[in-house]
Structure formats: structure tokens, C-alpha cells
Design a protein around this motif. Structure first.
Motif, PDB file in Angstrom:
ATOM      1  N   GLN A  16      27.570  43.495  36.323  1.00  0.00           N
ATOM      2  CA  GLN A  16      28.062  43.751  37.710  1.00  0.00           C
ATOM      3  C   GLN A  16      29.540  43.859  37.906  1.00  0.00           C
ATOM      4  O   GLN A  16      30.111  44.610  38.261  1.00  0.00           O
ATOM      5  N   GLU A  42      31.761  46.992  38.798  1.00  0.00           N
ATOM      6  CA  GLU A  42      32.945  46.755  39.785  1.00  0.00           C
ATOM      7  C   GLU A  42      34.194  47.291  39.171  1.00  0.00           C
ATOM      8  O   GLU A  42      35.008  47.934  39.961  1.00  0.00           O
ATOM      9  N   GLU A  43      34.583  46.694  37.981  1.00  0.00           N
ATOM     10  CA  GLU A  43      35.750  46.855  37.345  1.00  0.00           C
ATOM     11  C   GLU A  43      35.952  48.621  37.139  1.00  0.00           C
ATOM     12  O   GLU A  43      36.952  48.831  37.353  1.00  0.00           O
ATOM     13  N   ARG A  54      36.798  50.153  40.252  1.00  0.00           N
ATOM     14  CA  ARG A  54      38.096  49.686  40.693  1.00  0.00           C
ATOM     15  C   ARG A  54      39.059  50.740  39.916  1.00  0.00           C
ATOM     16  O   ARG A  54      39.835  51.416  40.695  1.00  0.00           O
ATOM     17  N   GLU A  72      35.971  51.302  51.088  1.00  0.00           N
ATOM     18  CA  GLU A  72      35.615  50.268  50.323  1.00  0.00           C
ATOM     19  C   GLU A  72      37.148  49.364  49.928  1.00  0.00           C
ATOM     20  O   GLU A  72      36.995  48.107  49.929  1.00  0.00           O
TER      21      GLU A  72
END
Length: 370
Positions: free
Chosen positions: A159, A163-164, A167, A335
Motif C-alpha cells: 500500500q 501511495e508513493e 504521489r 487528493e
């Protein structure tokens, strides 16, 4: 069905299992056998010791077969030498429960109960059979819990990686989308007036060059911060002070932008960067899709929050740019606001155009007007 987690035994742990098996099983050769006579029982026991050690070495690559052989050898030891007990069966059951999903290890638990408790029950040693049953359940639960913890940590790492990636994709989109869009608009303008107004065409090309250099500088900063693992993001991070420079680049592409700032107070750099990216994305999409002539950027500090308001006079009601492009626009801004603990709204304005607003908390309330 698996749980998506793969556990493997390191070579040193395989060696440790083999050594532990030999240390526990070899002394059985000095026990008093129950069947086959002394000589025959000890020959069979020696064979079982070797087979059990080999099976333990293979338990990582052939977990079902290896564990089953170890349990069968333990049952054989109990039949020949009732005082011996299950030996290393509990250790290998715990290991199997760690290596394999619960749906698979539960079947092995059933086999272990038969192999470990069966000989004692057949010999009417009910207390021993009850103790071995409890030990089997305990060993399996330890292994299953260890696997569950490992699977949870692996899921958290996956996860975090996702997420990285998101980003990085969002940052890369924000870094390049605005400047490249401005360059395209300026290059098109230069082409339109190249023959009739060379001076204006040269000015547009000069602005295109400046925008390209800005894109390269921001891209270098972004790549440097991605490579650095210590979290040091020193470099030209955009902030609220850069909004006027951002507006100037958009003005050069043909969209008149007015920047208004109100309020005084300290704003964390993370919030400044998020606000800058939201304004950048809103202006980029207004320039590319809304086909407006003016846009207003209003940034104010209000009751412990930084409020960012961007509105254009384009075709927001009929064809909002939110439904066009790469799909990163509204989703990326929403976001960003969410990660900063803020709220984000966007949609057509009743008076025409498209409106974007984000409210990003900055801590304690700070009043005043600039």
C-alpha cells in the motif's frame, strides 16, 4: 485460495531445523523399544532419524510433503518408543502454518493431530494424547499468527508503494502539465502571427523558451527529491510567493490572471506547496479547456485555514474541463486537499465559468488582512 503472502525459510533456519531434529531424535536410539526387539527397533529408528532430517531440509521447497514425512516419522518414533513423544513435530507444524495459508495449514493440522495423538491414544495414554492435542493447536496458532503478521506487513508495504507511485505521478503531472500546456499555447500563437507580426512571434517564442527552462528546473528538482531517501527536499519548492510568477506565465499564454492575497500568518510549507499545485492545475485546465479570457486567484488566511479560490470565465457550465484531459485534474486537487486535512469543491459557477475552492487547515486561527 492464497492470501498473497509468500514466506520462505532462510538457509540458516533450515540448517537449524535439521540440527534440532538430529539433537532431539538421535537419543531415541538409547530408549527401550516397545516392538521389533532392541536391534530391529534401533535400525528402524536410525532410518527414521535420517529420513526426518532430509524431510526437514526440504520443508521450505516442498512444505506439504516435507511436513507430512516429519509427522509420519514422529508417529513411528512414538510407536517404537512410547517414552519418546512427538519429537520435533510441533516445530514443523508451526513452521508449516507460517509457510502456507490458513486454508492449507488447517488440513495439515488435522494430519498432525492424527500423527501425534493417534499413537498415544492407541496405547491408551489419554493424558499424553490430550497434552499433544493442546500442543498441536498451540503450535499451529503460533505459526498462523506469525503468517498473519507477515501478511499484514507485506500488505502495508504494498500500500505504501502504491501511495508513493500515486504521489510521484501526481507530482510529475503537476510539474509538467502546466508548463508544457503554456508552451503549446505560446508556440501555436507564434505560428499564427509569424508572417504578419514577426516581432510578436519572436516574443511568443522567447516566452516559450523561458517556460521550457522553468519546466526543466522544476523537473530536475522533482527528480532530485524522488531520488533522495532521507526526505530532504531542499530546492526551489513552489510556495505562495511564486503565485505571481505562475500567473505571469499564464498571462503570456493569453489568459489574463489576477492574483489577490489576503490575511497574514505563518503557513506550513506543505500547505503552501499544496495550494500552489491546486492553483497551477486550475489555471492549466482553464487555459487548455475552458477557452476563457480571464481568471481570478484569491488566496486568504481565514480562521486557521488557507482558502484558495480560482474562477475563470470560460465554458465551465457547458463543458467543464473536469471531464477532459488525463483525468488527473480534479482527482489530483481533491487528493492534495484530503492529504492536508482540507476540503475541496469544484463545479460550474452560476454566473458563468468554472470555480475551484480548497480550504486547507494551517493550525490556530490567524486574523488580519493584508
Amino acid at each position: 485460495m492464497g492470501d498473497g503472502y509468500t514466506a520462505r525459510l532462510a538457509p540458516r533456519w533450515r540448517w537449524l531445523l535439521v540440527v534440532a531434529s538430529l539433537a532431539v531424535s538421535v537419543p531415541v536410539l538409547w530408549f527401550e523399544p516397545a516392538v521389533l526387539g532392541v536391534a530391529g527397533a534401533r535400525v528402524v529408528a536410525a532410518v527414521l532419524v535420517v529420513v526426518q532430517a532430509l524431510a526437514l531440509w526440504l520443508v521450505d521447497v516442498r512444505p506439504w510433503a516435507g511436513t507430512a514425512v516429519v509427522l509420519a516419522a514422529g508417529a513411528g518414533f512414538q510407536v517404537l518408543f512410547p517414552a519418546f513423544g512427538p519429537g520435533i513435530a510441533f516445530v514443523v507444524l508451526c513452521t508449516y502454518a507460517w509457510l502456507r495459508p490458513a486454508s492449507d495449514s488447517l488440513r495439515m493440522l488435522g494430519l498432525a493431530v492424527v500423527a501425534v495423538c493417534g499413537p498415544a491414544a492407541a496405547q491408551q495414554r489419554w493424558l499424553a494424547a490430550g497434552l499433544w492435542l493442546g500442543a498441536c493447536l498451540l503450535a499451529w496458532s503460533w505459526g498462523a499468527q506469525a503468517r498473519a503478521r507477515g501478511a499484514r506487513r507485506a500488505a502495508e508495504r504494498r500500500q505504501a508503494a502504491l501511495e508513493e507511485r500515486a504521489r510521484i505521478a501526481r507530482e510529475l503531472h503537476d510539474v509538467l502539465s502546466h508548463t508544457v500546456s503554456v508552451m503549446v499555447v505560446q508556440a501555436a500563437a507564434a505560428g499564427d502571427v509569424f508572417d504578419v507580426n514577426p516581432a510578436k512571434a519572436r516574443e511568443a517564442l522567447r516566452r516559450t523558451e523561458e517556460t521550457g527552462r522553468q519546466a526543466l528546473a522544476e523537473l530536475r528538482w522533482f527528480l532530485r527529491t524522488v531520488r533522495e531517501s532521507d526526505g530532504d527536499e531542499s530546492g526551489p519548492q513552489p510556495s505562495l510567493d511564486d503565485l505571481e510568477r505562475l500567473a505571469e506565465s499564464v498571462r503570456g499564454a493569453g489568459l489574463a490572471v489576477e492574483v489577490v492575497r489576503e490575511g497574514e500568518g505563518a503557513v506550513p510549507m506543505a500547505v503552501q506547496l499544496g495550494a500552489y499545485r491546486i492553483v497551477q492545475e486550475a489555471l492549466t485546465n482553464a487555459l487548455r479547456h475552458a477557452r476563457g479570457s480571464r481568471a481570478t486567484v484569491h488566496v486568504r488566511i481565514d480562521d486557521g485555514a488557507l482558502v484558495v479560490h480560482v474562477q475563470d470565465d470560460g465554458r465551465g457550465g457547458a463543458s467543464p474541463w473536469a471531464n477532459k484531459g488525463s483525468g488527473q485534474g480534479l482527482a489530483g486537487m481533491r487528493e492534495r486537499a484530503r492529504l492536508l486535512g482540507g476540503v475541496f469543491t469544484a463545479g460550474p459557477h452560476p454566473g458563468g465559468g468554472f470555480r475551484v475552492e480548497a480550504r486547507l487547515p494551517i493550525g490556530e486561527a490567524t486574523g488580519g488582512t493584508a
